[in-house]
Design an enzyme around this catalytic site. Structure first.
Site, mmCIF file in Angstrom:
data_model
loop_
_atom_site.group_PDB
_atom_site.id
_atom_site.type_symbol
_atom_site.label_atom_id
_atom_site.label_comp_id
_atom_site.label_asym_id
_atom_site.label_seq_id
_atom_site.Cartn_x
_atom_site.Cartn_y
_atom_site.Cartn_z
ATOM 1 N N GLY A 1 20.069 61.894 -30.294
ATOM 2 C CA GLY A 1 21.444 62.136 -30.763
ATOM 3 C C GLY A 1 22.385 60.936 -30.122
ATOM 4 N N ARG B 1 35.403 56.910 -35.929
ATOM 5 C CA ARG B 1 35.969 57.361 -34.491
ATOM 6 C C ARG B 1 37.400 57.071 -34.344
ATOM 7 N NH1 ARG B 1 30.994 54.471 -31.091
ATOM 8 N NH2 ARG B 1 29.690 56.477 -31.308
ATOM 9 N N GLU C 1 30.114 61.892 -33.151
ATOM 10 C CA GLU C 1 30.770 60.403 -33.092
ATOM 11 C C GLU C 1 30.660 60.124 -31.661
ATOM 12 O OE1 GLU C 1 31.521 58.729 -35.353
ATOM 13 O OE2 GLU C 1 31.613 60.167 -37.002
ATOM 14 N N THR D 1 29.768 61.467 -27.437
ATOM 15 C CA THR D 1 29.885 62.716 -26.571
ATOM 16 C C THR D 1 31.245 61.935 -25.971
ATOM 17 O OG1 THR D 1 28.663 62.085 -24.934
ATOM 18 C CG2 THR D 1 27.856 63.677 -26.739
HETATM 19 P P1 TGC Z 1 24.061 48.535 -28.126
HETATM 20 O O1 TGC Z 1 23.309 47.514 -27.280
HETATM 21 O O2 TGC Z 1 25.468 48.993 -27.234
HETATM 22 O O3 TGC Z 1 24.749 47.992 -29.354
HETATM 23 C C1 TGC Z 1 23.808 47.448 -30.235
HETATM 24 C C2 TGC Z 1 24.506 46.607 -31.035
HETATM 25 O O4 TGC Z 1 25.649 47.169 -31.616
HETATM 26 C C3 TGC Z 1 27.150 46.816 -31.404
HETATM 27 N N1 TGC Z 1 27.927 48.029 -31.126
HETATM 28 C C4 TGC Z 1 28.972 48.144 -31.844
HETATM 29 N N2 TGC Z 1 29.472 47.595 -33.079
HETATM 30 C C5 TGC Z 1 30.226 48.192 -33.675
HETATM 31 N N3 TGC Z 1 30.839 49.281 -33.167
HETATM 32 C C6 TGC Z 1 30.439 50.037 -32.104
HETATM 33 N N4 TGC Z 1 31.001 51.006 -31.648
HETATM 34 C C7 TGC Z 1 29.436 49.403 -31.389
HETATM 35 N N5 TGC Z 1 28.858 49.793 -30.245
HETATM 36 C C8 TGC Z 1 27.851 48.796 -30.073
HETATM 37 C C9 TGC Z 1 26.455 45.825 -30.013
HETATM 38 O O5 TGC Z 1 27.422 44.779 -29.699
HETATM 39 C C10 TGC Z 1 25.241 45.464 -30.380
HETATM 40 O O6 TGC Z 1 25.270 44.234 -31.257
HETATM 41 P P2 TGC Z 1 24.337 43.252 -31.162
HETATM 42 O O7 TGC Z 1 25.102 41.879 -32.075
HETATM 43 O O8 TGC Z 1 24.060 42.617 -29.826
HETATM 44 O O9 TGC Z 1 23.096 43.637 -31.763
HETATM 45 O O10 TGC Z 1 23.219 49.860 -28.435
HETATM 46 P P3 TGC Z 1 22.737 50.981 -27.437
HETATM 47 O O11 TGC Z 1 21.380 51.474 -27.907
HETATM 48 O O12 TGC Z 1 22.766 50.514 -25.873
HETATM 49 O O13 TGC Z 1 23.782 52.120 -27.614
HETATM 50 C C11 TGC Z 1 24.775 52.147 -27.241
HETATM 51 C C12 TGC Z 1 25.486 53.609 -27.506
HETATM 52 C C13 TGC Z 1 24.833 54.714 -26.560
HETATM 53 C C14 TGC Z 1 26.948 53.304 -27.028
HETATM 54 C C15 TGC Z 1 25.331 53.906 -28.853
HETATM 55 O O14 TGC Z 1 24.104 54.328 -29.269
HETATM 56 C C16 TGC Z 1 26.216 55.130 -29.327
HETATM 57 O O15 TGC Z 1 27.426 55.004 -29.734
HETATM 58 N N6 TGC Z 1 25.697 56.602 -29.149
HETATM 59 C C17 TGC Z 1 26.333 57.628 -29.756
HETATM 60 C C18 TGC Z 1 26.209 58.081 -30.929
HETATM 61 C C19 TGC Z 1 26.776 58.748 -32.034
HETATM 62 O O16 TGC Z 1 27.920 58.460 -31.667
HETATM 63 N N7 TGC Z 1 26.421 59.254 -33.102
HETATM 64 C C20 TGC Z 1 27.234 59.739 -34.094
HETATM 65 C C21 TGC Z 1 26.384 60.189 -35.311
HETATM 66 S S1 TGC Z 1 27.340 60.252 -36.631
HETATM 67 C C22 TGC Z 1 28.422 61.776 -36.437
HETATM 68 O O17 TGC Z 1 28.418 62.236 -35.490
HETATM 69 C C23 TGC Z 1 29.214 61.849 -37.607
HETATM 70 S S2 TGC Z 1 30.396 63.406 -37.556
HETATM 71 C C24 TGC Z 1 31.049 63.255 -38.823
HETATM 72 C C25 TGC Z 1 32.205 64.254 -39.081
HETATM 73 O O18 TGC Z 1 31.681 65.344 -39.387
HETATM 74 O O19 TGC Z 1 33.473 63.770 -38.768
HETATM 75 P P1 FAD Z 2 22.513 65.064 -26.410
HETATM 76 O O1 FAD Z 2 22.586 63.178 -26.801
HETATM 77 O O2 FAD Z 2 21.026 65.617 -26.321
HETATM 78 O O3 FAD Z 2 23.647 64.872 -25.323
HETATM 79 C C1 FAD Z 2 23.446 66.107 -24.507
HETATM 80 C C2 FAD Z 2 24.376 65.845 -23.371
HETATM 81 O O4 FAD Z 2 23.829 64.867 -22.327
HETATM 82 C C3 FAD Z 2 25.939 65.580 -23.549
HETATM 83 O O5 FAD Z 2 26.831 65.901 -22.578
HETATM 84 C C4 FAD Z 2 25.808 63.896 -23.492
HETATM 85 O O6 FAD Z 2 27.231 63.623 -23.086
HETATM 86 C C5 FAD Z 2 24.877 63.813 -22.295
HETATM 87 N N1 FAD Z 2 24.281 62.505 -22.108
HETATM 88 C C6 FAD Z 2 23.356 61.931 -22.974
HETATM 89 N N2 FAD Z 2 22.952 60.688 -22.688
HETATM 90 C C7 FAD Z 2 23.749 60.396 -21.518
HETATM 91 C C8 FAD Z 2 23.599 59.550 -20.628
HETATM 92 N N3 FAD Z 2 23.073 58.582 -20.826
HETATM 93 N N4 FAD Z 2 24.219 59.502 -19.383
HETATM 94 C C9 FAD Z 2 25.418 61.030 -19.300
HETATM 95 N N5 FAD Z 2 24.925 61.792 -19.922
HETATM 96 C C10 FAD Z 2 24.419 61.662 -21.114
HETATM 97 N N6 FAD Z 2 25.367 63.337 -36.866
HETATM 98 C C11 FAD Z 2 25.122 62.277 -37.867
HETATM 99 O O7 FAD Z 2 24.196 61.459 -37.889
HETATM 100 N N7 FAD Z 2 25.851 62.612 -39.141
HETATM 101 C C12 FAD Z 2 26.701 63.551 -39.182
HETATM 102 O O8 FAD Z 2 27.469 63.814 -40.130
HETATM 103 C C13 FAD Z 2 26.864 64.461 -38.015
HETATM 104 N N8 FAD Z 2 27.909 65.653 -38.105
HETATM 105 C C14 FAD Z 2 27.752 66.611 -37.140
HETATM 106 C C15 FAD Z 2 28.302 67.788 -37.376
HETATM 107 C C16 FAD Z 2 28.406 68.477 -36.383
HETATM 108 C C17 FAD Z 2 29.118 69.840 -36.545
HETATM 109 C C18 FAD Z 2 27.750 68.429 -35.120
HETATM 110 C C19 FAD Z 2 27.868 69.547 -33.892
HETATM 111 C C20 FAD Z 2 26.945 67.305 -34.722
HETATM 112 C C21 FAD Z 2 27.025 66.256 -35.787
HETATM 113 N N9 FAD Z 2 26.396 65.231 -35.688
HETATM 114 C C22 FAD Z 2 26.231 64.279 -36.940
HETATM 115 C C23 FAD Z 2 25.746 64.969 -34.577
HETATM 116 C C24 FAD Z 2 26.418 64.280 -33.385
HETATM 117 O O9 FAD Z 2 26.709 62.981 -33.449
HETATM 118 C C25 FAD Z 2 25.529 64.615 -32.102
HETATM 119 O O10 FAD Z 2 25.370 65.908 -31.867
HETATM 120 C C26 FAD Z 2 26.049 63.664 -30.949
HETATM 121 O O11 FAD Z 2 25.830 62.249 -31.123
HETATM 122 C C27 FAD Z 2 25.331 64.261 -29.451
HETATM 123 O O12 FAD Z 2 23.955 64.171 -29.609
HETATM 124 P P2 FAD Z 2 23.254 65.415 -29.101
HETATM 125 O O13 FAD Z 2 23.881 66.730 -29.805
HETATM 126 O O14 FAD Z 2 21.678 65.065 -29.438
HETATM 127 O O15 FAD Z 2 23.293 65.541 -27.678
#
Ligand code: TGC
Ligand code: FAD
Length: 393
Positions: free
Chosen positions: A141, A252, A372, A374
């Site tokens: 995640g 975001r 997007e 946490t």
């Molecule tokens: P890291 O080494 O930090 O980054 C790899 C490369 O990516 C660049 N980068 C970014 N570029 C654009 N925007 C950002 N926000 C960026 N963050 C990093 C970075 O500069 C690097 O570039 P390069 O050229 O050096 O290769 O990667 P990391 O593996 O250490 O991960 C960093 C971390 C933890 C911040 C990242 O993995 C993260 O953001 N994790 C959270 C995952 C997340 O947000 N998942 C969302 C899934 S989609 C979703 O939730 C949709 S909900 C939709 C809805 O219903 O509205």
């Molecule tokens: P985890 O990563 O398991 O995190 C669990 C807890 O651990 C959190 O409190 C987190 O902050 C904490 N944690 C994790 N790592 C660390 C660290 N290094 N240090 C300190 N604390 C940490 N994803 C998609 O790809 N596409 C979508 O369209 C999409 N839609 C979604 C819709 C809904 C309704 C929901 C609930 C989620 C959706 N997501 C989607 C997934 C969402 O992006 C993930 O749930 C989110 O990125 C967190 O991942 P996780 O749930 O596996 O939590």
């Protein structure tokens, strides 16, 4: 009243006539078309899919995509105001629009071929095609870079295997953007984006059940078992984790605005209620403790509005950084959640019922605080930027 309690710093004066008009139009749609049916959908756990073309007609799908591809060609503040007004209705409504715009149309526009853009963007802008974004996996995640989903080259195309979970719009999408690891010429795994159409063999999209949050939104798994797609379904300009993270930055940004909408809905409801609910000798809004809560909400909304507005202007100037987006997403969602909880408290027992929108928003915001990135992940992203020390390693 010298100041509007929902626009205390007269932010509307910083908006262009076009931005104001966009806001008013979307607000009217939410009030007239969406809010009358949201309770029904939230209770049933369904999404009003028939509104998707209406969202398209309103310009809420791909508002910043260039007009040559059917988008609105609008600025980022317009997009933000749309997200705000949609989420004043429900986070599920804003999610549907932001996934389509920021997580599907944006990557096709940014990493796609000319054919892919012409094939998908105009239909998506009209809302006659729906997309979803598959990054998260059951065991990956917050750390999507560890994903297990893989692609291998076969028969002039690719075979995909893996499972994505928590995917908004998954079961209703015509096409999914699936992020998977593909070995490059040197055998090194590189994360690439692939377009997977709904009818592909080996591709299932079961609906997820049992959510207490974002109930009026479709959430699904994407299961790929030896799913073959042709070569032309690879997003040719995608490469590495940076590509999906760039998409997240777009989404975001919109969420930072959307959270303000949810907060406004809760705050306005609590403010109204506090003026009419009489307890002991007067309306509860006349007690100092309740006033303090209302002022706290208004102060946080005002700060959030200014953050997002400024971010939007920086975005249009090409100066917005991912860390600035992290601050706005983290702050605005976390404050909106606090505002929802305080608003619920002001309504007492009535606050837990579906006669009022507060509890629905509060439950939704639990998801918005998690997806997007946490709150913790954004805090650590900012900590890394401030100190130069990476807490993720
Ligand atoms: P890291 O080494 O930090 O980054 C790899 C490369 O990516 C660049 N980068 C970014 N570029 C654009 N925007 C950002 N926000 C960026 N963050 C990093 C970075 O500069 C690097 O570039 P390069 O050229 O050096 O290769 O990667 P990391 O593996 O250490 O991960 C960093 C971390 C933890 C911040 C990242 O993995 C993260 O953001 N994790 C959270 C995952 C997340 O947000 N998942 C969302 C899934 S989609 C979703 O939730 C949709 S909900 C939709 C809805 O219903 O509205
Ligand atoms: P985890 O990563 O398991 O995190 C669990 C807890 O651990 C959190 O409190 C987190 O902050 C904490 N944690 C994790 N790592 C660390 C660290 N290094 N240090 C300190 N604390 C940490 N994803 C998609 O790809 N596409 C979508 O369209 C999409 N839609 C979604 C819709 C809904 C309704 C929901 C609930 C989620 C959706 N997501 C989607 C997934 C969402 O992006 C993930 O749930 C989110 O990125 C967190 O991942 P996780 O749930 O596996 O939590």
């Amino acid at each position: 009243m010298p100041n509007d309690p929902t626009d205390f710093y007269a932010l509307h004066e910083l908006l262009s006539p076009e931005e104001r008009q966009v806001q008013e139009t979307v607000r009217r749609f939410v009030d007239e078309e969406y809010l009358p049916q949201v309770r029904k959908h939230f209770e049933a756990g369904t999404f009003p899919t028939e509104l998707i073309p209406e969202l398209g007609a309103l310009g809420c799908l791909g508002p910043t995509v260039p007009t040559e591809y059917g988008g609105g060609g609008l600025g980022s503040v317009c997009y933000g105001l749309m997200a705000q007004e949609l989420e004043r209705g429900d986070s599920g409504l804003r999610s549907a629009a932001s996934v389509q715009s920021s997580l599907v149309m944006y990557p096709i526009l940014t990493f796609g071929s000319e054919e892919q853009k012409r094939r998908w963007l105009p239909e998506m802008a009209r809302g006659t095609a729906v997309g979803c974004f598959g990054l998260t996996e059951p065991d990956y995640g917050s750390n999507p870079g560890g994903m297990i989903t893989r692609a291998r080259r076969e028969r002039d195309g690719f075979v995909l295997n893996g499972t994505k979970r928590w995917i908004t719009n998954g079961s209703i999408a015509d096409v999914a953007i699936v992020w998977a690891k593909l070995p490059d010429e040197d055998g090194r795994d590189v994360i690439r984006g692939f377009l997977v159409e709904k009818e592909r063999e080996g591709f299932e999209r079961p609906l997820m059940h049992g959510k207490w949050s974002l109930r009026a939104s479709i959430t699904s798994e994407l299961i790929l078992e030896d799913c073959w797609i042709p070569e032309e379904n690879l997003l040719p300009k995608s490469g590495n984790l940076k590509s999906p993270l760039m998409c997240l930055t777009q989404a975001r940004y919109g969420i930072s605005w959307g959270a303000i909408g949810a907060a406004l809905a809760c705050y306005e409801c609590a403010l109204d209620y506090s003026k009419s609910r009489v307890m002991f000798s007067r309306p509860i809004g006349g007690y100092q403790l309740v006033q303090s809560k209302l002022v706290g909400m208004m102060a946080e909304i005002t700060k959030a509005q200014l953050l997002s507005w400024r971010l939007g202007r920086l975005k249009d100037e090409g100066r917005m950084t991912p860390e600035q987006v992290s601050l706005a997403k983290m702050n605005n969602v976390s404050q909106a959640l606090g505002i929802a909880r305080t608003a619920r408290d002001i309504l007492g027992a009535n606050g837990i019922t579906d006669d009022y929108p507060i509890m629905r928003h509060m439950m939704n915001l639990e998801t918005v605080n998690t997806y997007e990135g946490t709150e913790d992940i954004h805090r650590l992203t900012l900590g890394r930027a401030l100190t130069g020390l990476n807490a993720f390693e």
